[in-house]
Design an enzyme around this catalytic site. Structure first.
Site, PDB file in Angstrom:
ATOM      1  N   ARG A  62     -51.313 -27.508-112.051  1.00 43.59           N
ATOM      2  CA  ARG A  62     -50.891 -29.117-111.793  1.00 43.59           C
ATOM      3  C   ARG A  62     -51.559 -30.084-110.536  1.00 43.59           C
ATOM      4  NH1 ARG A  62     -49.131 -31.382-114.648  1.00 43.59           N
ATOM      5  NH2 ARG A  62     -48.386 -33.227-113.606  1.00 43.59           N
ATOM      6  N   ILE A  63     -51.920 -29.249-109.845  1.00 33.98           N
ATOM      7  CA  ILE A  63     -52.525 -29.787-107.962  1.00 33.98           C
ATOM      8  C   ILE A  63     -54.400 -29.972-108.698  1.00 33.98           C
ATOM      9  CG2 ILE A  63     -53.258 -29.799-105.693  1.00 33.98           C
ATOM     10  CD1 ILE A  63     -49.992 -30.604-106.315  1.00 33.98           C
ATOM     11  N   GLY A  66     -41.706 -23.481 -95.096  1.00 38.86           N
ATOM     12  CA  GLY A  66     -42.421 -23.455 -94.072  1.00 38.86           C
ATOM     13  C   GLY A  66     -42.240 -24.832 -93.353  1.00 38.86           C
ATOM     14  N   THR A 106     -40.882 -27.096-109.467  1.00 39.01           N
ATOM     15  CA  THR A 106     -42.444 -26.318-109.312  1.00 39.01           C
ATOM     16  C   THR A 106     -42.309 -25.277-110.873  1.00 39.01           C
ATOM     17  OG1 THR A 106     -42.448 -25.208-107.572  1.00 39.01           O
ATOM     18  CG2 THR A 106     -42.933 -27.434-107.710  1.00 39.01           C
ATOM     19  N   ASP A 149     -62.104 -22.102-113.849  1.00 34.42           N
ATOM     20  CA  ASP A 149     -59.969 -21.785-114.462  1.00 34.42           C
ATOM     21  C   ASP A 149     -60.875 -20.621-115.549  1.00 34.42           C
ATOM     22  OD1 ASP A 149     -57.725 -21.209-115.495  1.00 34.42           O
ATOM     23  OD2 ASP A 149     -56.768 -22.844-114.018  1.00 34.42           O
ATOM     24  N   SER A 205     -49.135 -28.447 -96.586  1.00 27.88           N
ATOM     25  CA  SER A 205     -48.338 -28.740 -97.859  1.00 27.88           C
ATOM     26  C   SER A 205     -48.002 -29.907 -98.175  1.00 27.88           C
ATOM     27  CB  SER A 205     -46.876 -27.656 -97.436  1.00 27.88           C
ATOM     28  OG  SER A 205     -46.163 -28.723 -96.966  1.00 27.88           O
ATOM     29  N   CYS A 206     -47.205 -30.216 -99.331  1.00 33.96           N
ATOM     30  CA  CYS A 206     -46.838 -31.873 -99.676  1.00 33.96           C
ATOM     31  C   CYS A 206     -45.494 -32.304 -98.331  1.00 33.96           C
ATOM     32  CB  CYS A 206     -46.581 -31.565-101.390  1.00 33.96           C
ATOM     33  SG  CYS A 206     -45.152 -30.770-101.540  1.00 33.96           S
ATOM     34  N   THR A 207     -45.014 -31.422 -98.842  1.00 36.19           N
ATOM     35  CA  THR A 207     -43.612 -31.600 -98.206  1.00 36.19           C
ATOM     36  C   THR A 207     -44.470 -31.856 -96.402  1.00 36.19           C
ATOM     37  OG1 THR A 207     -42.617 -30.360 -98.559  1.00 36.19           O
ATOM     38  CG2 THR A 207     -41.218 -31.162 -96.649  1.00 36.19           C
TER      39      THR A 207
END
Length: 337
Positions: A12-13, A211, A181, A34, A150-152
């Site tokens: 995804r990212i 976290g 996710t 990958d 992180s995104c958050t």
């Protein structure tokens, strides 16, 4: 001149970072690695995306990689990061987006193949963490491996910084209402120690740990030990929202707080912290490039020292754009030394 970038992990990212790179004037992706997909399948996955739509450009497959908008992208399928020949394609800065090599020791393996620096697109236990708009100016070039957090944390930290700088946060709790996710289950299944996490993602609201709030203390040392939080995983495929409830030392009305955030969004944090007074819902934020979008109408205050603040974020698109912004910032800083 654009920074030549390699991406390890085309999940995804990794793919959303690639899509963002096409729009980023300072970045050129020259190689992808990958081990689980071949170039033909990579081209398909890059072209079609259920959350972000069809790729706006041209993607072709050739003998050893992809041609995207006329530019060659070498494709490797190595399992061991130290075996990826980044130097052959000129990739100097690597986005480590497998979610596997998240420590300095593991991510440093990319240097063997000719990389100069590695940016982990996830929190790291030991690599220095940087959040654009918050602490990127503390970057000194000494670390070979850094983390974009992180995104958050990228959503929470800019907002927390604005509030703390003006009103001084005494303590706070955060809840992120987070889209499901890839690590979650489509139907109930085994999930190790996290029994709730094994329940069907599209059927449940699932309390979970994060976290992200504690990590704010790493990028804003003054807030260390003053914030913690949790997550609620919900049945939406993309876009999340942070609920930050804080006690502030210097009292302020909610209107005053709104004005402070709006000033930052239009000034020093433009492009990182957004501001809206519209009646938005989560899907309206899909594809938004900000790290954090303050929802002025959604927040509330109990009194002048206790307030709940709401901020949206596209946990895929906005975060991926910051990965590249951090990479470009670091490359520029390295070049000036």
């Amino acid at each position: 001149m654009a920074v030549k970038v390699g991406i390890n992990g085309f999940g995804r990212i990794g793919r959303i970072v690639f899509r963002n790179a096409v729009e980023h004037p300072e970045i050129e992706v020259v190689a992808v690695n990958d081990p689980f997909i071949d170039p033909e399948y990579a081209a398909y996955m890059l072209k079609y995306d259920s959350s972000h739509g069809v790729f706006k450009g041209e993607i072709k497959k050739d003998a050893d990689g992809l041609i995207v908008n006329g530019k060659k992208v070498k494709f490797h399928t190595e399992r061991d990061p130290s075996a990826i020949p980044w130097k052959a394609s000129g990739a100097e800065y690597i986005v480590e987006s497998t979610g596997v090599f998240t420590t300095t020791e593991k991510a440093k393996a990319h240097l063997t193949g000719g990389a100069k620096k590695v940016i982990i697109s996830a929190p790291s236990a030991d690599a220095p963490m940087y959040v654009m708009g918050v602490n990127e100016k503390t970057y000194d070039g000494k670390a070979d491996v850094i983390s974009n957090a992180s995104c958050t944390t990228n959503c929470l930290a800019p907002l927390a910084k604005v509030i703390h700088d003006k009103y001084t946060i005494v303590e706070g709790l955060m809840t992120t209402v987070h889209s499901y996710t890839a690590t979650q289950k489509t139907v109930d299944g085994p999930s190790g120690k996290d029994w709730r996490g094994g329940r069907g993602a599209a059927q449940n609201i699932i309390p979970s740990s994060t976290g992200a709030a504690k990590a704010v203390g790493k990028v804003i040392p003054d807030l260390n030990g003053k914030l913690t939080g949790m997550s609620m995983r919900v049945p939406t495929p993309n876009v999340s929202v942070v609920d930050l409830t804080v006690r502030i030392e210097k009292g302020a009305t909610y209107d005053e707080i709104k004005a402070t955030v709006k000033e930052a969004a239009n000034g020093s944090l433009a492009g990182i912290l957004g501001y809206t007074e519209d009646d938005i819902v989560s899907s309206d934020m899909n594809g938004n490039t900000n790290s954090s979008i303050f929802d002025a109408k959604a927040g509330i205050s109990l009194n002048k020292n206790f307030v709940k603040l709401i901020a949206w974020y596209d946990n895929e698109w906005g975060y991926s754009r910051r990965v590249l912004d951090l990479l470009a910032y670091v490359a520029k800083a390295d070049a000036s030394k």
